[in-house]
Design an enzyme around this catalytic site. Structure first.
Site, short mmCIF file in Angstrom:
data_model
loop_
_atom_site.label_atom_id
_atom_site.label_comp_id
_atom_site.label_asym_id
_atom_site.label_seq_id
_atom_site.Cartn_x
_atom_site.Cartn_y
_atom_site.Cartn_z
N ASP A 263 0.82 -1.22 0.00
CA ASP A 263 0.00 0.00 0.00
C ASP A 263 0.86 1.26 0.00
OD1 ASP A 263 -2.03 -1.78 0.22
OD2 ASP A 263 -2.90 -0.95 2.08
N HIS A 421 3.86 -2.17 3.10
CA HIS A 421 3.89 -0.84 2.49
C HIS A 421 5.22 -0.67 1.78
CE1 HIS A 421 0.73 -0.51 5.52
NE2 HIS A 421 0.24 0.49 4.79
ZN ZN Z 1 -2.60 3.08 3.37
#
Ligand code: ZN
Length: 461
Positions: A263, A421
């Site tokens: 993400d 991430h």
């Molecule tokens: Zn996020």
């Protein structure tokens, strides 16, 4: 005459005769008549021969001599005349000059030394003998073999002899070779039987010594991992060879799938992440934002390399996107168009910032309940996760920690959606370890698509 006078006269006569003989002048050669000299082919006739006129008491004066010429390029015996003349005196002598072959035959051998195996009894050596007169006299070579040498004797027709000895060295410094059947690495599934595929050991001196090979090492086929089997063989001259075979005991492929999802990118770490994924040929899913447009080229690259591109909103700003349904879709449409521009395709994959279970959206009560229904009606599929690497929490951990967070959560579920991430450098570095572990344990890595399990959280707003 009395006897006394006769005696005196006799003595005087003897003295006169002797004096005459001693003092008589003659032509004297430095070699006797019929002297026989031997010279080599093409050698010059001995020019040391001199002549003088005089005698040994009064001295002898050197005088010129004429010498016959002969052809010394041919073997044979020639008679040579030496003629000396001085003041009406002339003396001639002859000598014999034999032109002979003084050149020895030349023996040429393939090697100057024979190296053979200690157990070898037969061997071959090529040799030739050449003589300046006889030409190739190889067949006439006399060969005698001893334990430690070969002696070659060549004799030409002029009895010039050449003896050449070639030492024989019995030694073996060459290592045996071991060939492993089925190659040096083998992979077998866990809980199967490892059967030795076979091997062959060959030695330059001992021949086939496969039966002398010793094998060490153990394969525990009940545990996945890499094992080494070592094969060692020694020849009779103590040359040793060791080879190893790697046995990879792997877990049979399960039907379990790991979906790696990243993400908040793209970021400056996304290229590195794509390199890692390419190395392992693993496809993943990127839920992208519009926050780092200078790295948008990585969205294109990820798409082209077979990864899935999902939408994570353009700003990722909770207070904006969750302020109203309209605000959310405005923001979503922006990133949707960006992705379309970068990939040529609209994405139908969504991840809500904070996940569908987030409570940051409580600024607008019930908005997650509405959004989750509305996105589905618009044809989107939203995805949450069932493993978090913990890489979005305040404290930065090591790549090992992030990898362990994921690995310890892998179990028997049919699929795992992992949240990471690609804005976190250590989390990106953890990906290799996660993939290696997953692949070693039979998991399959896939990118999300609209048919993938969605792993929805419980909505709490
Ligand atoms: Zn996020």
């Amino acid at each position: 005459m009395n006897k006394k006078y006769i005696f005196i006269i006799t003595i005087a006569l003897i003295i006169i005769i002797l004096s005459f003989l001693i003092l008589k002048k003659n032509i004297i050669f430095s070699i006797p008549n019929n002297y026989h000299a031997y010279i080599g082919l093409n050698e010059e006739i001995n020019t040391e021969v001199t002549a003088c006129y005089g005698n040994k008491i009064l001295g002898c004066k050197n005088i010129k001599i004429d010498v016959d010429t002969i052809d010394t390029s041919k073997i044979g015996t020639y008679v040579v005349k030496y003629t000396a003349q001085y003041k009406g005196h002339k003396k001639q002598i002859t000598s014999k000059i034999s032109v002979i072959d003084k050149d020895k035959p030349v023996i040429t051998t393939e090697n100057e030394e024979i190296k053979i195996c200690p157990n070898q009894t037969e061997y071959d050596m090529k040799y030739t003998a050449y003589d300046n007169i006889g030409g190739d006299i190889t067949p006439k070579i006399i060969k005698k073999t001893f334990d430690d040498k070969i002696a070659l004797l060549a004799l030409d027709t002029s009895y010039n002899v050449t003896l050449k000895t070639i030492p024989i060295k019995k030694e073996d410094k060459e290592q045996p070779t071991i060939t492993l059947k089925n190659g040096n690495s083998i992979a077998i599934p866990v809980n199967t039987t490892y059967n030795e595929p076979g091997y062959e050991a060959l030695d330059n001196c001992d021949g086939n010594i496969t039966d002398k090979v010793t094998i060490t090492g153990n394969v525990d086929t009940s545990k996945p991992g890499n094992y080494e089997i070592t094969y060692t063989v020694t020849d009779t001259s103590s040359n040793q060879t060791t080879v190893t075979r790697n046995i990879n005991v792997y877990k049979m492929a399960t039907n379990q799938v790991i979906y790696l999802t990243f993400d908040d990118g793209p970021s400056k770490y996304t290229s590195e992440l794509l390199d890692i994924l390419a190395k392992y040929n693993v496809k993943a899913t990127f839920f992208v934002t519009g926050r780092n447009p200078s790295y948008n080229y990585n969205i294109t690259r990820a798409y082209q390399e077979g990864h899935s591109i999902g939408l994570h909103t353009n700003t990722h700003n909770y207070s904006t996107i969750y302020s109203s349904i309209g605000a959310y879709f405005n923001d979503l449409n922006t990133i949707s168009e960006t992705v379309k521009n970068l990939t040529g395709e609209y994405s139908k994959l969504i991840r809500f910032p904070g996940g569908s279970s987030n409570t940051v959206s409580k600024i607008t009560p019930g908005i997650m309940t509405s959004l989750s229904q509305l996105v589905t009606e618009k044809g989107y599929k939203y995805f949450d996760w069932n493993i978090s690497s913990g890489d979005a929490e305040g404290k930065v951990l090591s790549s090992d920690n992030y990898a362990q967070n994921v690995i310890k959560s892998l179990g028997t579920n049919p699929y795992y959606v992992v949240l990471q991430h690609d804005t976190n450098a250590n989390s990106v570095k953890a990906v290799s370890k996660i993939i290696e572990y997953g692949q070693a344990h039979g998991y399959r890595f896939e990118a999300l698509n609209t048919n993938s399990p969605t792993t929805h959280h419980k909505i709490s707003n």
